[in-house]
Motif scaffolding. Structure first.
Motif, short mmCIF file in Angstrom:
data_model
loop_
_atom_site.label_atom_id
_atom_site.label_comp_id
_atom_site.label_asym_id
_atom_site.label_seq_id
_atom_site.Cartn_x
_atom_site.Cartn_y
_atom_site.Cartn_z
N ALA A 250 -0.32 12.97 -7.16
CA ALA A 250 -1.15 14.27 -7.34
C ALA A 250 -0.26 15.52 -7.07
O ALA A 250 -0.17 16.35 -7.94
CB ALA A 250 -2.61 14.26 -7.10
N THR A 251 0.17 15.45 -5.81
CA THR A 251 0.78 16.46 -5.31
C THR A 251 2.34 16.49 -5.95
O THR A 251 2.88 17.77 -6.08
CB THR A 251 1.23 16.48 -3.82
N SER A 252 2.87 15.49 -6.35
CA SER A 252 4.29 15.66 -7.04
C SER A 252 3.97 16.16 -8.39
O SER A 252 5.16 16.98 -9.04
CB SER A 252 4.96 14.30 -7.02
N VAL A 253 2.83 16.21 -9.05
CA VAL A 253 2.75 16.81 -10.43
C VAL A 253 2.63 18.22 -10.43
O VAL A 253 3.45 18.93 -11.04
CB VAL A 253 1.26 16.18 -11.05
N VAL A 254 1.81 18.75 -9.31
CA VAL A 254 1.72 19.83 -9.13
C VAL A 254 3.24 20.65 -8.81
O VAL A 254 3.48 21.62 -9.28
CB VAL A 254 0.77 20.59 -8.29
N ALA A 255 3.86 20.06 -7.88
CA ALA A 255 5.12 20.48 -7.50
C ALA A 255 6.02 20.45 -8.45
O ALA A 255 6.85 21.39 -8.82
CB ALA A 255 5.66 19.67 -6.36
N ARG A 256 6.16 19.49 -9.34
CA ARG A 256 7.16 19.37 -10.35
C ARG A 256 7.14 20.41 -11.53
O ARG A 256 7.93 21.24 -11.93
CB ARG A 256 6.98 17.93 -10.97
N LEU A 257 5.77 20.88 -11.64
CA LEU A 257 5.61 21.85 -12.73
C LEU A 257 5.80 23.21 -12.30
O LEU A 257 6.40 24.07 -12.77
CB LEU A 257 4.06 21.97 -13.12
N VAL A 258 5.66 23.33 -11.16
CA VAL A 258 6.14 24.72 -10.20
C VAL A 258 7.65 24.69 -10.29
O VAL A 258 8.16 25.55 -10.59
CB VAL A 258 5.63 24.82 -8.86
N GLY A 259 8.18 23.26 -9.78
CA GLY A 259 9.67 23.45 -9.54
C GLY A 259 10.56 23.49 -10.86
O GLY A 259 11.77 24.25 -10.98
N GLY A 260 9.83 22.99 -11.98
CA GLY A 260 10.72 23.21 -13.34
C GLY A 260 10.71 24.90 -13.79
O GLY A 260 11.72 24.99 -14.58
N ARG A 261 9.76 25.44 -13.22
CA ARG A 261 10.09 26.92 -13.59
C ARG A 261 10.95 27.81 -12.40
O ARG A 261 11.72 28.35 -12.81
CB ARG A 261 8.61 27.62 -13.77
N VAL A 262 10.80 27.39 -11.26
CA VAL A 262 11.55 28.02 -10.27
C VAL A 262 13.16 27.51 -10.27
O VAL A 262 14.14 28.44 -10.07
CB VAL A 262 10.97 27.45 -8.79
N VAL A 263 13.46 26.44 -10.83
CA VAL A 263 14.78 26.06 -10.82
C VAL A 263 15.68 26.83 -11.87
O VAL A 263 16.89 27.05 -11.75
CB VAL A 263 14.95 24.41 -11.19
N THR A 264 14.97 27.40 -12.82
CA THR A 264 15.53 28.42 -13.75
C THR A 264 16.01 29.73 -13.21
O THR A 264 16.97 30.48 -13.97
CB THR A 264 14.61 28.65 -14.92
N SER A 265 15.51 29.98 -11.85
CA SER A 265 15.91 31.37 -11.38
C SER A 265 16.52 31.30 -9.97
O SER A 265 16.74 32.31 -9.48
CB SER A 265 14.72 32.25 -11.32
#
Length: 395
Positions: A250-265
């Protein structure tokens, strides 16, 4: 979701069940898990070649058939050597229905927003740990391996085969589309996919450094995940252990969705290096955590790194080397990484049997993750294309 829930995360459940029901040593079961990842890495190269020749849906469906056969046989193993046979077959199903075909499809369809697309698609990995793995543990705890694994085999087949043919669209060009939702112009040939040729890519410093770093980071991660259920059960209760993979996923789902946007910047390689360092911190916490609260705080930090580190490997390769030879480049990286990470479960299991607890195991895992941080930084930026070969000079 299915291949992760019953494969990647499920292996921790099978280790715990085999240890309790068969009385086998953790190190011997961990060696079979190592063999699973070793075979999976080899088969990933074959999957990439098949994807280049055939419809990717056929490859995924074949994984659905093979994996279900292996799960049916898992409950009937009575000797450790039989577990190696079953896990060897299971590795074929896992590779054919896993990351190589799935990330290939995503990279074909998405170029401009590939990071977000991969983060969304790969939430299935964590969803498997949330939805399927706890249910599998409950089933095996209640019914045992022999009675429970046939049901897991049915879930594997139903969760993969019909979904592959119903939902997957192998290539945008075949349907009159371009990547990123653009319509192809009738009568105009689609552009040849850009990217670095395979033989240049696998000899580059970036490929070598990133692959070596992933051997360390995923060796630590996979070993930690496969031993996690048993660690929590030894230090708390069986009911609490059932929540471990749920909280992790569950933690990895939230972190992955956030990370997918952070990594673009942010710089992609640096972001991955920071995550490897945080994973090392989580491993050290797990080594010494002895209360339920401390254990789950460490699991939450671990989960925040698990989702993103795994997602970033295909993204780093696609960003640096393009789409042209992506399946071959990624499958070659997976081969090396899975052979290396196959040692993670074996090492942690052997250290557990040697010391009698998991303190030393997770300390070593933490050191591997910390080392990966520095190796990632040696790779260089992901958005820097490989230099073109120099033109020959003529007198």
């Amino acid at each position: 979701m299915t291949s992760s829930g019953l494969g990647f995360y499920g292996l921790a459940v099978y280790l715990n069940a085999l240890s309790k029901e068969r009385g086998w040593e953790v190190s011997s079961i961990s060696l079979a898990t190592t063999f699973f990842f070793f075979v999976g890495g080899m088969v990933g190269v074959l999957a990439a070649r098949l994807i280049g020749r055939y419809d990717v849906r056929h490859v995924v469906a074949a994984g659905g058939v093979i994996g279900s056969v292996a799960l049916f046989g898992l409950g009937r193993v009575t000797a450790p050597w039989q577990l190696f046979v079953v896990y060897g077959v299971f590795a074929f199903g896992f590779a054919f229905a896993g990351l190589v075909p799935v990330t290939t499809v995503v990279t074909r369809w998405f170029h401009q927003r590939r990071g977000i697309a991969l983060s969304v698609a790969s939430t299935g990995l964590s969803a498997g740990g949330i939805v399927i793995t706890p249910a599998a543990k409950w089933l095996l705890d209640r019914e045992g391996l022999e009675a429970g694994t046939p049901w897991l085999a049915i879930v594997w087949a139903v969760g993969i085969i019909p979904v592959a043919y119903w939902l997957i669209k192998p290539d945008p060009a075949a349907l009159g589309w371009l990547p990123d939702g653009l319509r192809a112009t009738p009568g105009v040939a689609a552009a040849v996919p850009a990217g670095t040729p395979f033989h240049e890519a696998v000899r580059s410093r970036f490929f070598i450094a990133v692959t070596a770093a992933y051997v360390l980071a995923l060796g630590s991660q996979v070993g930690g995940i496969q031993q996690l259920v048993k660690l929590v059960e030894e230090r708390t209760t069986a009911d609490t252990a059932a929540l471990a993979t749920l909280v992790l996923a569950a933690t990895s789902v939230v972190a992955r969705l956030v990370g997918g946007r952070v990594v673009t910047s942010v710089p992609m390689t640096g972001f991955t290096a920071v995550l490897a360092g945080l994973q090392g911190v989580a491993m050290f916490f797990l080594a010494f955590a002895d209360t339920t609260t401390a254990i789950f705080m460490a699991i939450i930090l671990f989960g925040a790194t698990v989702g993103n580190i795994l997602m970033l490997q295909p993204l780093l390769i696609a960003e640096r080397f393009g789409v042209r030879d992506y399946p071959r480049i990624y499958s070659r990286a997976q081969l090396y990484v899975l052979i290396g990470t196959a040692g993670g479960p074996l090492l942690l299991g052997w250290l557990h049997d040697l010391s009698g607890d998991y303190e030393l195991s997770y300390m070593i895992a933490g050191l591997c993750s910390a080392t990966a941080l520095f190796v990632f930084l040696m790779a260089g930026p992901a958005n820097e294309p490989e230099p073109a070969p120099a033109e020959p000079e003529y007198a």
